[in-house]
Enzyme design. Structure first.
Site, PDB file in Angstrom:
ATOM      1  N   LYS A  89      -9.041  23.678  -4.628  1.00  0.00           N
ATOM      2  CA  LYS A  89      -8.558  22.857  -3.674  1.00  0.00           C
ATOM      3  C   LYS A  89      -7.083  23.000  -3.735  1.00  0.00           C
ATOM      4  CE  LYS A  89      -9.716  18.297  -1.939  1.00  0.00           C
ATOM      5  NZ  LYS A  89     -10.407  16.917  -2.482  1.00  0.00           N
TER       6      LYS A  89
HETATM    7  O1  G3P Z   1     -11.598  13.210   0.197  1.00  0.00           O
HETATM    8  C1  G3P Z   1     -10.360  12.497   0.241  1.00  0.00           C
HETATM    9  C2  G3P Z   1     -10.643  11.149  -0.213  1.00  0.00           C
HETATM   10  O2  G3P Z   1     -10.880  11.038  -1.499  1.00  0.00           O
HETATM   11  C3  G3P Z   1      -9.246  10.361   0.111  1.00  0.00           C
HETATM   12  O3  G3P Z   1      -9.911   9.129   0.645  1.00  0.00           O
HETATM   13  O4  G3P Z   1      -9.956   6.614   1.267  1.00  0.00           O
HETATM   14  O5  G3P Z   1      -8.395   7.573  -0.261  1.00  0.00           O
HETATM   15  O6  G3P Z   1      -7.958   8.129   1.973  1.00  0.00           O
HETATM   16  P1  G3P Z   1      -9.206   7.810   0.784  1.00  0.00           P
END
Ligand code: G3P
Length: 221
Positions: A89
């Site tokens: 990634k």
């Molecule tokens: O897949 C990306 C994720 O881990 C981020 O999620 O909720 O922190 O924006 P969030």
């Protein structure tokens, strides 16, 4: 239509993997911090979970953290040596896209993350990404329509016959995000485990089951 889990918690991954419904895992530096362990060890253990059963080797996204493409590629090589199911990634930046180009040319799968626009998606596809990760929740946090972004990416990829770059909806905060992402054309949705658990639950299922259990006991009295 694939489901990934968005977590670095190996115990939770093992638990849900048993359902046979999980096709892969995504991690990021924040999730690694929450796990509080050496990232290479965590990725190795997740990789083994998917290698343990015959039906699916999965895709495990391990995120590199570096300022230059050269350093990203070095970190990527270490992760890639863990197993054939490792996806690297990289962030959607100048250096990240350079690293993506180089790794893709070596047939190493790359997930370009932190995607917030169609422009970024186009560049990531041109750099040979196997996956691009539009961040739906964070789009909405910033008044960007994340689901509309997925629709646009899907449309442009279709018009240009781009078939080797998969749309991986990320930053998923609700079961509606899951449904809407698939409806908009996401190939994969990566789910925090609690959203995966919510997907199979319904109050009417619980009520129906309680009634069936009661009637079954009545029949067998
Ligand atoms: O897949 C990306 C994720 O881990 C981020 O999620 O909720 O922190 O924006 P969030």
């Amino acid at each position: 239509m694939k489901i990934f889990l968005d977590t670095s918690d190996v115990g939770v991954i093992k638990h849900h993997y048993q359902t046979g419904l999980v096709d892969g895992v995504t991690t990021n530096p924040t999730l690694m911090m929450q796990a509080g362990r050496n990232p290479v060890d965590v990725i190795s253990e997740i990789s083994s979970v998917f290698s343990g059963r015959g039906y699916h080797i999965g895709s495990i996204s391990a995120e590199v953290v570096a300022d230059s493409a050269e350093e990203m590629v070095l970190q990527a090589e270490q992760y890639h040596s863990i197993g054939e199911n490792i996806t690297i990634k990289v962030p959607c930046t100048y250096e990240g896209l350079k690293a993506c180009r180089e790794l893709s040319e070596r047939d190493i799968k790359v997930n370009v993350t932190l995607i917030f626009s169609l422009n970024q998606s186009i560049l990531a596809a041109k750099a040979g990404a196997t996956y691009i990760s539009p961040f739906i929740g964070r789009c909405e946090d910033n008044d960007i329509d994340g689901i509309d972004l997925i629709s646009s990416i899907k449309r442009v990829f279709k018009l240009n016959s781009i078939t080797t770059t998969n749309i991986l909806a990320a930053s998923i905060r609700s079961i509606d995000h899951v449904n809407d992402s698939y409806k908009a054309g996401a190939d994969i949705v990566t789910l925090p485990p609690k959203i995966f658990e919510e997907m199979y639950k319904h109050v009417l299922t619980d009520q129906g089951l309680a009634q069936f259990d009661k009637d079954w006991k009545e029949l067998n009295k």
